[in-house]
Design a protein around this motif. Structure first.
Motif, mmCIF file in Angstrom:
data_model
loop_
_atom_site.group_PDB
_atom_site.id
_atom_site.type_symbol
_atom_site.label_atom_id
_atom_site.label_comp_id
_atom_site.label_asym_id
_atom_site.label_seq_id
_atom_site.Cartn_x
_atom_site.Cartn_y
_atom_site.Cartn_z
ATOM 1 N N SER A 239 0.531 -1.319 -0.278
ATOM 2 C CA SER A 239 0.380 -0.315 -0.013
ATOM 3 C C SER A 239 1.200 1.234 -0.191
ATOM 4 N N GLY A 240 0.643 2.256 -0.832
ATOM 5 C CA GLY A 240 0.982 3.629 -0.741
ATOM 6 C C GLY A 240 1.998 3.170 -2.584
ATOM 7 N N GLY A 241 2.807 4.232 -2.488
ATOM 8 C CA GLY A 241 3.301 4.656 -3.459
ATOM 9 C C GLY A 241 3.201 4.335 -4.840
ATOM 10 N N ASP A 242 2.130 4.153 -4.782
ATOM 11 C CA ASP A 242 1.619 3.853 -5.916
ATOM 12 C C ASP A 242 2.216 5.052 -7.650
ATOM 13 N N GLN A 243 2.197 6.117 -7.231
ATOM 14 C CA GLN A 243 2.814 7.079 -8.149
ATOM 15 C C GLN A 243 4.492 6.838 -8.862
ATOM 16 N N ASN A 244 5.143 5.488 -7.887
ATOM 17 C CA ASN A 244 6.789 5.878 -7.446
ATOM 18 C C ASN A 244 6.779 5.408 -8.992
ATOM 19 N N LEU A 245 7.641 5.410 -9.806
ATOM 20 C CA LEU A 245 8.026 5.723 -11.660
ATOM 21 C C LEU A 245 8.858 4.147 -11.440
ATOM 22 N N PHE A 246 8.917 2.986 -12.789
ATOM 23 C CA PHE A 246 9.442 2.040 -12.526
ATOM 24 C C PHE A 246 10.318 2.224 -13.943
ATOM 25 N N VAL A 247 11.171 1.801 -14.735
ATOM 26 C CA VAL A 247 11.731 2.009 -16.034
ATOM 27 C C VAL A 247 11.030 0.375 -16.567
ATOM 28 N N LEU A 248 10.616 0.228 -17.663
ATOM 29 C CA LEU A 248 9.910 -1.356 -18.473
ATOM 30 C C LEU A 248 11.041 -1.843 -18.990
ATOM 31 N N ASP A 249 11.750 -1.144 -19.038
ATOM 32 C CA ASP A 249 13.294 -2.341 -19.713
ATOM 33 C C ASP A 249 14.499 -1.248 -18.896
ATOM 34 N N PHE A 250 14.656 -2.728 -17.710
ATOM 35 C CA PHE A 250 16.257 -2.183 -16.881
ATOM 36 C C PHE A 250 17.430 -2.376 -17.751
ATOM 37 N N VAL A 251 17.456 -2.590 -18.195
ATOM 38 C CA VAL A 251 18.838 -2.605 -19.072
ATOM 39 C C VAL A 251 19.498 -1.379 -19.969
ATOM 40 N N THR A 252 18.205 -0.747 -21.244
ATOM 41 C CA THR A 252 18.501 -0.057 -21.388
ATOM 42 C C THR A 252 17.075 1.286 -21.286
ATOM 43 N N PRO A 253 17.480 1.615 -20.468
ATOM 44 C CA PRO A 253 16.184 2.122 -20.339
ATOM 45 C C PRO A 253 15.352 3.563 -21.589
ATOM 46 N N ALA A 254 16.244 3.713 -21.506
ATOM 47 C CA ALA A 254 15.764 5.203 -22.598
ATOM 48 C C ALA A 254 16.115 4.890 -23.900
ATOM 49 N N LYS A 255 17.061 3.346 -24.744
ATOM 50 C CA LYS A 255 17.172 3.348 -25.208
ATOM 51 C C LYS A 255 15.918 2.157 -26.567
ATOM 52 N N PHE A 256 15.162 2.847 -27.466
ATOM 53 C CA PHE A 256 14.506 1.462 -28.354
ATOM 54 C C PHE A 256 15.635 0.945 -28.690
ATOM 55 N N ASP A 257 15.265 -0.645 -28.741
ATOM 56 C CA ASP A 257 16.191 -1.776 -28.845
ATOM 57 C C ASP A 257 15.222 -2.867 -28.646
ATOM 58 N N ASN A 258 16.125 -4.268 -28.513
ATOM 59 C CA ASN A 258 14.738 -5.562 -27.955
ATOM 60 C C ASN A 258 15.153 -5.796 -26.787
ATOM 61 N N ASN A 259 15.930 -5.529 -26.159
ATOM 62 C CA ASN A 259 16.041 -5.920 -24.490
ATOM 63 C C ASN A 259 14.644 -5.660 -24.202
ATOM 64 N N TYR A 260 14.136 -5.663 -24.276
ATOM 65 C CA TYR A 260 12.422 -5.709 -24.076
ATOM 66 C C TYR A 260 11.841 -7.459 -23.796
ATOM 67 N N TYR A 261 12.433 -8.042 -25.368
ATOM 68 C CA TYR A 261 11.891 -8.905 -25.487
ATOM 69 C C TYR A 261 12.410 -10.297 -24.835
ATOM 70 N N LYS A 262 13.989 -9.555 -24.477
ATOM 71 C CA LYS A 262 15.089 -10.403 -23.851
ATOM 72 C C LYS A 262 14.602 -10.526 -22.195
ATOM 73 N N ASN A 263 14.102 -9.317 -21.659
ATOM 74 C CA ASN A 263 13.802 -9.312 -20.087
ATOM 75 C C ASN A 263 12.929 -10.470 -20.219
ATOM 76 N N ILE A 264 11.951 -10.522 -21.177
ATOM 77 C CA ILE A 264 10.681 -11.148 -21.235
ATOM 78 C C ILE A 264 11.048 -12.307 -21.322
ATOM 79 N N LEU A 265 11.935 -12.550 -21.462
ATOM 80 C CA LEU A 265 12.492 -14.371 -21.226
ATOM 81 C C LEU A 265 13.051 -14.699 -20.623
ATOM 82 N N ALA A 266 13.573 -14.056 -20.060
ATOM 83 C CA ALA A 266 14.591 -14.108 -18.502
ATOM 84 C C ALA A 266 13.513 -13.700 -17.575
ATOM 85 N N PHE A 267 11.769 -13.466 -17.730
ATOM 86 C CA PHE A 267 10.598 -13.500 -16.914
ATOM 87 C C PHE A 267 11.074 -12.373 -16.034
ATOM 88 N N LYS A 268 11.596 -10.971 -16.487
ATOM 89 C CA LYS A 268 11.328 -10.563 -15.678
ATOM 90 C C LYS A 268 10.560 -8.703 -16.834
#
Length: 331
Positions: A239-268
């Motif tokens: 409870s609380g902290g509803d607006q706390n922000l987390f990067v969607l891709d923790f590997v390269t959060p500001a770069k448009f690449d394919n790490n998003y899919y690699k994270n999914i494969l790692a269950f992250k």
């Protein structure tokens, strides 16, 4: 000089993409050269404003891209998401997917003001939003594509449509796919466009259910890497902290690449709607693996799907209007 060089790169990339196509819709064709005579500097102006905004705040690239998604999935790509509440209009900004999270409106305002100064009453807010989404992707290191143009702006909004039509972070895969299919998009579009989560942030409230189960014993979702879940819980309490922000891709959060899919494969995958691409549908899982292995194919599919999404029931011809100010209708 740096700005000039960046724009020259932008123009050179445009020349690599096919220019002689149009997208048909019920009101007429959209085509890339729509403003070539009426507002020839349009794309230069949009690029300049977006580039300045992203340079000041890299997160803005994801915000502008998300605005385009949230516009097209409601009433088609008609800039209804930009309207403030007034008169009979109840703003889509009040909806659950947009409230306290949709942002970038001031950047669109700045683009519109600059465009109106250059060629008044000519360019729609819907086209500005579509171009800004492409430029944001490109500025973050993602693919380029030629944007078909000629959309007009809606004169109303749909709060219910915004609440019901936009895929939610806790939706099942089948629910998300159904929402895509209702807009004429398929499973390839779903998995490719989900790759937009390679940049940007999400709020604690959007994924808390993955960290704490209904009984409250603190056990994470079994499709979420437990070490990653423990890390997330440090800033996303029950409870609380509803607006706390987390990067969607923790590997390269500001770069448009394919790490998003690699994270999914790692269950992250941060959101449930990310991870279900791997766990709830075999065809989607194959696409996740394909994009994780081959960034060129991901970029190609993403660009194709963005053009396809940008053609969801646009207003053309005499439909709608060309708003003078993106936040309100002309009359």
């Amino acid at each position: 000089m740096a700005k000039f060089i960046n724009f020259c790169v932008f123009l050179s990339l445009l020349t690599l993409a096919p220019l002689c196509f149009s997208m048909e819709n019920n009101g007429g064709p959209l085509y890339p050269s729509f403003y070539d005579h009426s507002c020839p500097r349009l794309q230069e102006i949009v690029w300049s404003v977006v580039a300045n905004a992203v340079a000041k705040e890299p997160r803005m690239a994801a915000s502008l891209l998300r605005l385009h998604f949230h516009d097209c999935f409601v009433k088609g790509c008609d800039a209804s998401v930009l309207l403030d509440s007034s008169g009979t209009i109840v703003s889509e900004k009040r909806s659950n997917p947009n409230r306290n999270s949709a942002r970038g409106f001031e950047v669109i305002d700045a683009i519109k003001a600059a465009v109106e100064k250059e060629c008044p009453g000519t360019v729609s807010c819907a086209d500005i939003l579509t171009l800004a989404a492409r430029d944001s992707t490109l500025l973050a290191g993602g693919p380029n594509w030629v944007v078909p143009l000629g959309r007009r702006d809606s004169i109303d909004a749909s709060l219910s449509g915004s609440n019901n039509n936009i895929p939610a972070p806790n939706n099942t895969f089948q629910t998300i796919l159904t929402k895509f299919k209702l807009k004429g998009l398929d499973i390839v579009d779903l998995v490719a466009l989900s790759g937009a989560h390679t940049i940007g942030d999400s709020r604690c409230t959007s994924f808390r259910q993955r960290l704490y189960n209904q009984s409250g014993n603190g056990q994470p979702d079994n499709t979420l890497n437990q070490a990653y879940a423990a890390q997330l819980r440090t800033r996303c309490p029950q409870s609380g902290g509803d607006q706390n922000l987390f990067v969607l891709d923790f590997v390269t959060p500001a770069k448009f690449d394919n790490n998003y899919y690699k994270n999914i494969l790692a269950f992250k995958g941060l959101l449930n709607s990310d991870q279900v691409l791997l766990t709830q549908n075999a065809e989607a899982a194959k696409l996740v693996k394909l994009y994780a292995d081959n960034i060129e194919i991901f970029f190609q599919h993403f660009a194709n799907s963005m053009v396809k999404m940008g053609n969801i029931t646009p207003k053309t011809g005499s439909s709608g209007e060309i708003r003078k100010i993106c936040r309100r209708v002309n009359h």
